[in-house]
Design an enzyme around this catalytic site. Structure first.
Site, mmCIF file in Angstrom:
data_model
loop_
_atom_site.group_PDB
_atom_site.id
_atom_site.type_symbol
_atom_site.label_atom_id
_atom_site.label_comp_id
_atom_site.label_asym_id
_atom_site.label_seq_id
_atom_site.Cartn_x
_atom_site.Cartn_y
_atom_site.Cartn_z
ATOM 1 N N CYS A 161 -39.928 -82.516 76.407
ATOM 2 C CA CYS A 161 -39.713 -82.972 75.038
ATOM 3 C C CYS A 161 -38.252 -82.954 74.613
ATOM 4 C CB CYS A 161 -40.556 -82.140 74.080
ATOM 5 S SG CYS A 161 -42.303 -82.144 74.526
ATOM 6 N N HIS A 297 -37.116 -79.733 65.611
ATOM 7 C CA HIS A 297 -38.131 -80.045 66.625
ATOM 8 C C HIS A 297 -39.511 -79.950 65.976
ATOM 9 C CE1 HIS A 297 -39.692 -80.768 70.533
ATOM 10 N NE2 HIS A 297 -40.264 -79.586 70.671
ATOM 11 N N GLU A 308 -38.041 -71.604 65.761
ATOM 12 C CA GLU A 308 -36.974 -72.499 65.321
ATOM 13 C C GLU A 308 -36.447 -72.085 63.957
ATOM 14 O OE1 GLU A 308 -35.853 -77.265 65.253
ATOM 15 O OE2 GLU A 308 -37.971 -76.663 65.384
ATOM 16 N N LYS A 327 -42.556 -85.159 62.555
ATOM 17 C CA LYS A 327 -43.709 -85.267 63.456
ATOM 18 C C LYS A 327 -45.029 -85.356 62.698
ATOM 19 C CE LYS A 327 -41.725 -83.259 67.668
ATOM 20 N NZ LYS A 327 -40.320 -83.087 67.315
ATOM 21 N N HIS A 332 -45.916 -86.167 67.818
ATOM 22 C CA HIS A 332 -44.936 -85.652 68.770
ATOM 23 C C HIS A 332 -44.846 -86.650 69.922
ATOM 24 C CE1 HIS A 332 -42.481 -83.351 71.266
ATOM 25 N NE2 HIS A 332 -43.103 -82.202 71.295
ATOM 26 N N PHE A 391 -41.193 -77.988 77.417
ATOM 27 C CA PHE A 391 -41.827 -77.136 78.417
ATOM 28 C C PHE A 391 -40.849 -76.889 79.567
ATOM 29 C CE2 PHE A 391 -46.538 -78.420 77.468
ATOM 30 C CZ PHE A 391 -46.492 -77.641 76.330
#
Length: 404
Positions: A161, A297, A308, A327, A332, A391
């Protein structure tokens, strides 16, 4: 090092087939999340996603045979790239000095799934000869470079991502060291298919609000329970400041800081430290400017949003700027998220409108920043940050400023 600016933007999302409609609908607080229509998801534990609707690839690829050679993520990427190149308004350019930096987190997953089933059910001789070229992540840049005659460096980032944030960074580095004068950055993803939805659902990463898709993605909200898969693409034209000024180009912003880091912790669970170090690098490189807006994010997962938030507090102290995650509106988009969200941040700076974080309903005591809840906000925006984490513990952060 050479100054790097953005002179063209293209975007296609669940809320629009171009940058204008996508950005306006994002700022209006609309959502593209709904029931999955790309396949029958009625028996899946998750049956919602943010799909790109009414997209006709023949708009950018006239030859139907060529369309069949491209996975959907390549088609979406080519659409965004074509808009960005048009937006940059080149009368001419040196193809040898114009490269491409492409990105996807997964690439042609639908074609991988289809051809795997063909191999198992009908035998290897029935596999499409276009299978491999349609599925490879770097074929996003491969096809686009052919269509736009870009003969400079042809790079690809595949860092989950954070992929297209890293693609922006790699493009900037390429220009700064003099390997190219211009770079087209393209991030694209289209993984809404049975194995894509089934795989992320098996990880318990997706929201299961199947009966309430509009409120399923709720970044930083106290009742968030997972992200919603999105698809789409965005493209940014990067070039040297000198070239942009010389040709009288419109400049959306200058890339003044970037940072990358690794968590070295867990394959899927994020840390606070990794994202913080990426942001610190970007902030230090940028000269510790006054940041007016952060596109977070903000995945709508419990751990990411909490970490975050804490990282932003650590970096900015008591003066954390306005933060939002888009998002909730477009889902996402995995490897495309960084390019899309950088584009949104630049358009926010241009328009003086901070997009909202929609579905802010319940308070989370650990997520207590100004997330611009539910309604867009007018503001003077001269500097923006965009963050993405993936990830494998991979992180990226970029900072742009207005060129006055």
């Amino acid at each position: 090092m050479k100054r790097v600016v953005v002179t063209g933007i293209g975007m296609i999302t669940a809320l629009g087939l171009d940058k204008k409609s996508s950005f306006e609908n994002i700022c209006s607080g609309k959502t593209g999340v709904g029931k999955i229509t790309l396949f029958d998801a009625s028996e899946f534990p998750v049956s919602i996603a943010a799909e790109v609707k009414d997209f006709d690839p023949s708009v950018v690829v006239e030859d139907g045979k060529e369309i069949k050679k491209m996975d959907r993520f390549i088609q979406l990427g080519l659409k965004a790239a074509t808009e960005a190149m048009s937006d940059a308004k080149f009368s001419e350019f040196d193809a040898d000095e114009f490269g491409i930096s492409s990105a996807a987190g997964i690439g042609g997953l639908p074609n991988i799934e289809i051809n795997s089933n063909v191999c198992l059910q009908r035998g290897p001789r029935r596999i499409s000869p276009f299978f491999i070229p349609s599925a490879l992540v770097n074929m996003l840049g491969g096809f686009i470079s052919i269509y736009h005659n870009l003969k400079g460096p042809n790079l690809a980032s595949v860092t989950a991502c954070a992929a297209s944030t890293h693609a922006i960074i790699e493009a900037a580095k390429t220009i700064q060291v003099g390997e190219a004068k211009k770079m087209l950055v393209v991030g694209a993803e289209a993984a809404i298919c049975p194995v894509g939805i089934g795989g992320f659902a098996a990880m318990k990463a997706l929201s299961t609000r199947n009966d309430d898709p509009e409120h399923a993605s709720r970044p930083f909200d106290g009742e968030r329970n997972g992200f919603v898969m999105g698809e789409g693409a965005a493209a940014l034209v990067l070039e040297t400041y000198e070239d942009a000024v010389a040709r009288g180009a419109k400049i959306y912003g200058e890339l003044i800081g970037y940072g990358s880091s690794g968590d070295a912790y867990h394959i899927t669970s994020p840390t606070l430290d990794g994202p913080l170090r990426a942001m610190k690098k970007a902030y230090k490189m940028a000269g510790e400017p006054k940041v007016d807006y952060i596109n977070a994010h903000g995945t709508s997962t419990a751990v990411n949003d909490r970490n975050e938030t804490a990282a932003l507090k650590e970096l900015f102290g008591a003066n954390v700027p306005a933060v939002s995650s888009t998002k909730g509106q477009i889902g996402h988009c995995l490897g495309a998220a960084g390019a899309i969200e950088a584009a949104v941040a630049l358009l926010a700076m241009e328009s003086g409108i901070i997009p909202p974080t929609i579905n802010q309903i319940s308070k989370d005591p650990e997520c207590d920043l100004d997330y611009v809840p539910n309604t867009a906000r007018k503001a003077q925006i001269d500097c923006v940050m965009s963050n993405n984490f993936g990830f494998g513990g991979t992180n990226g952060s970029v900072i742009f400023k207005r060129v006055k």
